[in-house]
Design a protein around this motif. Structure first.
Motif, short mmCIF file in Angstrom:
data_model
loop_
_atom_site.label_atom_id
_atom_site.label_comp_id
_atom_site.label_asym_id
_atom_site.label_seq_id
_atom_site.Cartn_x
_atom_site.Cartn_y
_atom_site.Cartn_z
N VAL A 139 41.40 24.51 40.01
CA VAL A 139 41.09 25.59 39.07
C VAL A 139 39.61 25.92 39.15
O VAL A 139 38.75 25.04 39.02
N PHE A 140 39.31 27.19 39.38
CA PHE A 140 37.94 27.65 39.50
C PHE A 140 37.48 28.37 38.24
O PHE A 140 36.39 28.13 37.74
N ILE A 141 38.32 29.29 37.73
CA ILE A 141 38.02 30.01 36.49
C ILE A 141 39.27 29.95 35.62
O ILE A 141 40.35 30.36 36.05
N ASP A 142 39.12 29.46 34.40
CA ASP A 142 40.26 29.30 33.50
C ASP A 142 40.20 30.37 32.41
O ASP A 142 39.37 30.30 31.51
N ASN A 143 41.07 31.37 32.54
CA ASN A 143 41.16 32.42 31.54
C ASN A 143 42.51 32.39 30.81
O ASN A 143 42.96 33.40 30.27
N ALA A 144 43.15 31.25 30.81
CA ALA A 144 44.51 31.13 30.28
C ALA A 144 44.61 31.55 28.82
O ALA A 144 45.63 32.11 28.41
N GLU A 145 43.59 31.31 28.04
CA GLU A 145 43.65 31.61 26.61
C GLU A 145 42.94 32.91 26.25
O GLU A 145 42.76 33.20 25.06
N LYS A 146 42.56 33.69 27.25
CA LYS A 146 41.82 34.92 26.98
C LYS A 146 42.73 36.13 27.13
O LYS A 146 43.72 36.08 27.86
N PRO A 147 42.42 37.23 26.45
CA PRO A 147 43.27 38.41 26.52
C PRO A 147 43.23 39.09 27.88
O PRO A 147 42.27 38.94 28.64
N GLY A 148 44.28 39.84 28.19
CA GLY A 148 44.37 40.53 29.46
C GLY A 148 44.80 39.59 30.57
O GLY A 148 44.94 38.37 30.36
N GLY A 149 45.05 40.14 31.76
CA GLY A 149 45.50 39.33 32.88
C GLY A 149 44.63 39.55 34.10
O GLY A 149 44.27 40.69 34.43
N MET A 150 44.29 38.46 34.80
CA MET A 150 43.52 38.58 36.04
C MET A 150 44.43 39.20 37.10
O MET A 150 45.49 38.66 37.41
N ASP A 151 44.02 40.35 37.63
CA ASP A 151 44.83 41.07 38.62
C ASP A 151 44.11 40.99 39.97
O ASP A 151 43.60 39.94 40.34
N GLY A 152 44.05 42.09 40.73
CA GLY A 152 43.47 42.07 42.06
C GLY A 152 41.97 41.81 42.04
O GLY A 152 41.28 42.07 41.05
N ALA A 153 41.47 41.30 43.18
CA ALA A 153 40.06 40.94 43.27
C ALA A 153 39.53 41.17 44.67
O ALA A 153 40.30 41.26 45.63
#
Length: 300
Positions: A190-204
């Motif tokens: 795991v590099f960046i943990d946004n599991a509890e944050k709003p929105g979804g990590m999409d393309g990069a």
């Protein structure tokens, strides 16, 4: 505190993409492209004069990579196809999940070695049916499985690190790679943990300094992460569902971002599905062509 920047850019297209995805640019031809996945459409635009063509494809498709002056590679439902740039003819390069009509391609990018990483997912985002494949010279290797919506595939400039996320999980993974092949060379973490944050990590996309630029679906922002994982800037976009960024223009001075209009109403979200471009000041980096076969030996 993370600085947030109000959108200062331009609209590349006001067509409402149901699911805009797969943006890219070829500096050799000055050609921009992006897909409307669920409507089976591929959009081309000349970056200099903004001449545009829309091509209807026989299947859902999501990723394009140049191969050479005569061919492009397109990821479609049943596999990877060569597209003849002169006549548009499609020829199967290699089958991927051709026996699984419930899946389609999603995110993908070409590694510095010329290998393509391409992800698949359920057409209804069924849990755990998605995967990520590595394809080089027609050889297919499954490298990640059990995913739901695989996204954010990108690579460090030296090719030694790959990134990806399962959007519903919200944890950007980092994986060591063989820079010569783009194949895994260790276990992901795991590099960046946004599991509890709003929105979804999409393309990069990864820029020339190794920073990661990630479209945050549902939040209407493009997030800029340092190579150490810190969120250092956030760019506000005029659409709530951005899907993927890409550098465009021969100097790479612009970054385009696709968006999705799915589950929106025009009267409530008039910019949903539009395609945008903005200036970020990032050091640009373009994906290399896909390596379809061994290069011909040099002859005098």
């Amino acid at each position: 505190m993370t600085a947030e920047t109000v959108f200062e850019g331009r609209i590349l297209s006001t067509d409402r993409m149901a699911l805009g995805e797969g943006p890219g640019y070829d500096p050799e031809t000055d050609l921009i492209w992006w897909f409307d996945i669920t409507n089976c459409r591929l959009n081309f635009m000349n970056a200099s004069n903004r001449d545009r063509r829309i091509i209807t494809l026989p299947e859902m498709a999501s990723v394009l990579a140049p191969v050479d002056e005569k061919r492009q590679l397109i990821a479609m439902e049943t596999g990877l196809y060569f597209r003849d740039t002169a006549h548009g003819a499609l020829t199967l390069h290699v089958a991927i999940e051709e026996d699984r009509p419930e899946t389609r391609p999603n995110d993908g990018r070409v590694h510095p070695s010329g290998a393509l990483w391409i992800s698949t997912m359920g057409k209804e985002a069924e849990e755990g049916v998605g995967a990520i494949y590595h394809v080089l010279k027609g050889e297919v290797t499954k490298i990640v499985e059990g995913m739901t919506i695989p996204n954010a595939i990108c690579f460090s400039p030296d090719g030694e690190t790959g990134y990806y996320v399962d959007t519903p999980v919200g944890k950007l993974m980092r994986m060591p790679l063989d820079p010569e092949t783009g194949l895994p060379d260790g276990d992901p973490e795991v590099f960046i943990d946004n599991a509890e944050k709003p929105g979804g990590m999409d393309g990069a996309v990864c820029d020339g300094d190794g920073h990661i630029w990630n479209a945050r679906y549902g939040m209407g922002v493009l997030d800029h992460y340092h190579s150490d994982g810190r969120l250092i800037a956030r760019y506000q976009l005029p659409a709530r569902q951005p899907t993927c960024p890409a550098f465009i223009g021969k100097d790479g001075g612009w970054m385009m971002v696709t968006t999705a209009a799915q589950n929106t109403r025009p009267e409530e979200e008039p910019n949903a599905g539009f395609t945008f471009a903005l200036v970020t000041g990032a050091r640009p980096r373009f994906d290399p062509p896909y390596l379809a076969e061994e290069p011909l030996p040099f002859r005098r």
